[in-house]
Design an enzyme around this catalytic site. Structure first.
Site, PDB file in Angstrom:
ATOM      1  N   PRO A 278       0.789  -0.936   0.376  1.00  0.00           N
ATOM      2  CA  PRO A 278       0.047  -0.037   0.103  1.00  0.00           C
ATOM      3  C   PRO A 278       0.311   1.424   0.086  1.00  0.00           C
ATOM      4  O   PRO A 278       0.439   2.188  -0.212  1.00  0.00           O
ATOM      5  CB  PRO A 278      -0.796  -0.549   1.928  1.00  0.00           C
ATOM      6  CG  PRO A 278       0.526  -0.954   2.497  1.00  0.00           C
ATOM      7  CD  PRO A 278       0.769  -1.967   1.684  1.00  0.00           C
ATOM      8  N   GLY A 279       2.187   1.295  -0.044  1.00  0.00           N
ATOM      9  CA  GLY A 279       3.238   2.433  -0.217  1.00  0.00           C
ATOM     10  C   GLY A 279       3.355   2.399   0.720  1.00  0.00           C
ATOM     11  O   GLY A 279       4.593   4.234   0.367  1.00  0.00           O
ATOM     12  N   CYS A 391       6.863 -10.886   4.934  1.00  0.00           N
ATOM     13  CA  CYS A 391       6.203 -11.615   6.309  1.00  0.00           C
ATOM     14  C   CYS A 391       6.151 -12.818   6.366  1.00  0.00           C
ATOM     15  O   CYS A 391       4.898 -12.969   7.327  1.00  0.00           O
ATOM     16  CB  CYS A 391       5.691 -10.881   6.339  1.00  0.00           C
ATOM     17  SG  CYS A 391       3.323 -10.747   5.378  1.00  0.00           S
TER      18      CYS A 391
END
Length: 464
Positions: A278-279, A391
């Site tokens: 998402p940035g 992750c």
């Protein structure tokens, strides 16, 4: 009066409405919320559908979308508690049954699990959880014959709660298939510590544009070894906090903030953030001085990334492309590849992951990561650096991918991460000089949630 078929008059009977017991039960306060939680639990556990999708306010489960926000919050709390503790809940229920439920009674099993989660782990009156579970059983023709069993089991669960909690406390809160993988990778003690750590909700961490100490004071937070801020528990929404509208910070788990920091100063460098949405990492790379190109396959995710950068007042070139086919006009000085993975390091905030993923998913994603890494290396200038991260807690998605690429790519070398640059997280630096965080790491003062996401990151250099 009305006429019989023979034309004679007959008295008109008074019409009365008849409400079934099931309909009356469905109208009870809290019934629809528990029913929605049960449906979503079944979708996650039986159909492997992600929890975030079911809880989406626009496109989520219809039963959830029909609820008021207070009831939605209850559904989220029930599902998080149920999924975090599911092996223990199932053991508690199983211990109170004279014989296992029939094979076709999955719906009933979910009703019992949702009620048990409330009794054992949430601040919900036991009688409310029991009564509504009985109503749920009566409401479902498949489960109606078990309504008395539901009542008896759950009432006993409430009476014997403390003893049952002590008894099930030693049961790992992860599915056996994943616990076995953790034990092989980290050893039994570490695997149990990781399992226990995911029982607690994740902290809220922020990455800031500048002056972390000042923002920690303003937000009653704690500056972390990752240079971000951890918030103490609070009751409001994130957008209500000072600095949100001004774009002074963004939400980003402490572990997720590490990979972009490994590059250091990027002033004058041409940088790619691959799989960028998402940035948060894109923002970090921009603030480090890089001229950033953010690549994402999905147009929807690109739009989300642009929206987040707009709030922060930051600019990057954004490209929607299939990364395996992406070829830039000019090679990059630095590349961040935060690759798609099983997300098993994020179970504190996404407790559904271990119930929607399996060994086959991990193998498939590891193969994808290797393809992406090998292609990303072709986009890098000689002397350039690449950080590969994800992750996942499973080494097959991290250490093993990098080891295979290094073994047959002589033009690439590993850059060892210096533990002295990461005081407070030295234990997360492996003997190979790679980052490997686990959720049980990062002790913090009282009043703040401990831990961080499980993350892997390795830094490589193209030498030719």
């Amino acid at each position: 009066m009305v006429l019989n078929s023979d034309g004679k008059k007959k008295p008109l009977r008074r019409q009365t409405s008849v409400v079934s017991h099931a309909d009356a039960g469905a109208a009870k306060p809290g019934f629809q919320a528990r029913a929605a939680a049960t449906k979503i639990l079944a979708a996650v556990v039986d159909r492997k559908l992600p929890l975030d999708g079911a809880l989406d306010h626009e496109h989520g489960n219809p039963a959830y979308k029909a609820l008021q926000e207070d009831d939605r919050a209850l559904v989220r709390a029930i599902l998080n508690a149920t999924l975090r503790h599911l092996p223990r809940i199932e053991a508690a229920i199983g211990g109170l049954l004279d014989s296992p439920l029939p094979e076709g009674a999955r719906a009933l099993q979910h009703v019992l699990a949702v009620a048990a989660a409330q009794i054992l782990y949430l601040d919900v009156p036991d009688h409310a959880a029991v009564d509504i579970a009985v109503e749920q059983a009566n409401h479902d023709p498949r489960s109606r014959r078990f309504a008395k069993l539901v009542n008896a089991v759950l009432r006993r669960l409430g009476r014997e709660k403390e003893n049952i909690l002590r008894h099930i406390d030693s049961i790992p809160a992860m599915p056996a298939w994943f616990l076995d993988r953790l034990e092989r990778a980290y050893g039994s003690d570490a695997a149990r510590a990781i399992s226990n750590s995911q029982l607690q909700p994740a902290a809220i961490d922020l990455s800031v544009k500048s002056d972390a100490l000042a923002w920690a004071e303003k937000l009653n937070g704690l500056v972390l070894p990752t240079h971000g801020i951890r918030l103490a528990a609070f009751g409001g929404g994130i957008p209500s906090l000072e600095g949100f509208n001004e774009g002074a910070w963004w939400v980003q788990d402490a572990a997720a903030s590490i990979p972009a920091q490994l590059f250091g100063d990027l002033t004058g460098k041409r940088v790619a953030d691959l799989c960028a949405a998402p940035g948060g990492k894109t923002a970090q790379l921009i603030l480090a001085g890089g001229a950033v190109t953010a690549v994402e396959q999905s147009e929807n995710r690109i739009r989300r990334l642009r929206s987040n950068l707009d709030r922060l007042g930051l600019k990057a070139e954004t490209i929607a492309a299939d990364l395996t086919q992406y070829v830039p006009d000019e090679l990059f000085d630095a590349i961040l590849l935060d690759a798609p993975c099983s997300s098993t390091g994020t179970t504190r905030r996404h407790p559904d992951v271990l119930w929607t993923k399996g060994p086959d998913d991990i193998a498939r994603l590891a193969a994808l990561q290797e393809r992406l890494l090998r292609h990303a290396l072709t986009l890098l200038k000689a002397g350039g650096t690449i950080v590969f991260s994800n992750c996942s807690l499973d080494p097959s998605e991290g250490e093993e991918v990098v080891a295979r690429v290094l073994a047959d790519t002589p033009a690439i070398e590993r850059i060892a991460i210096d533990p002295t640059r990461w005081p407070g997280l030295e234990e997360a630096i492996t003997s190979f000089g790679e980052f490997r965080t686990t959720p049980d790491m990062l002790a913090v003062p009282a009043g703040f949630a401990p831990g961080l996401d499980g993350f892997y990151a390795a830094m490589l250099r193209r030498v030719a």
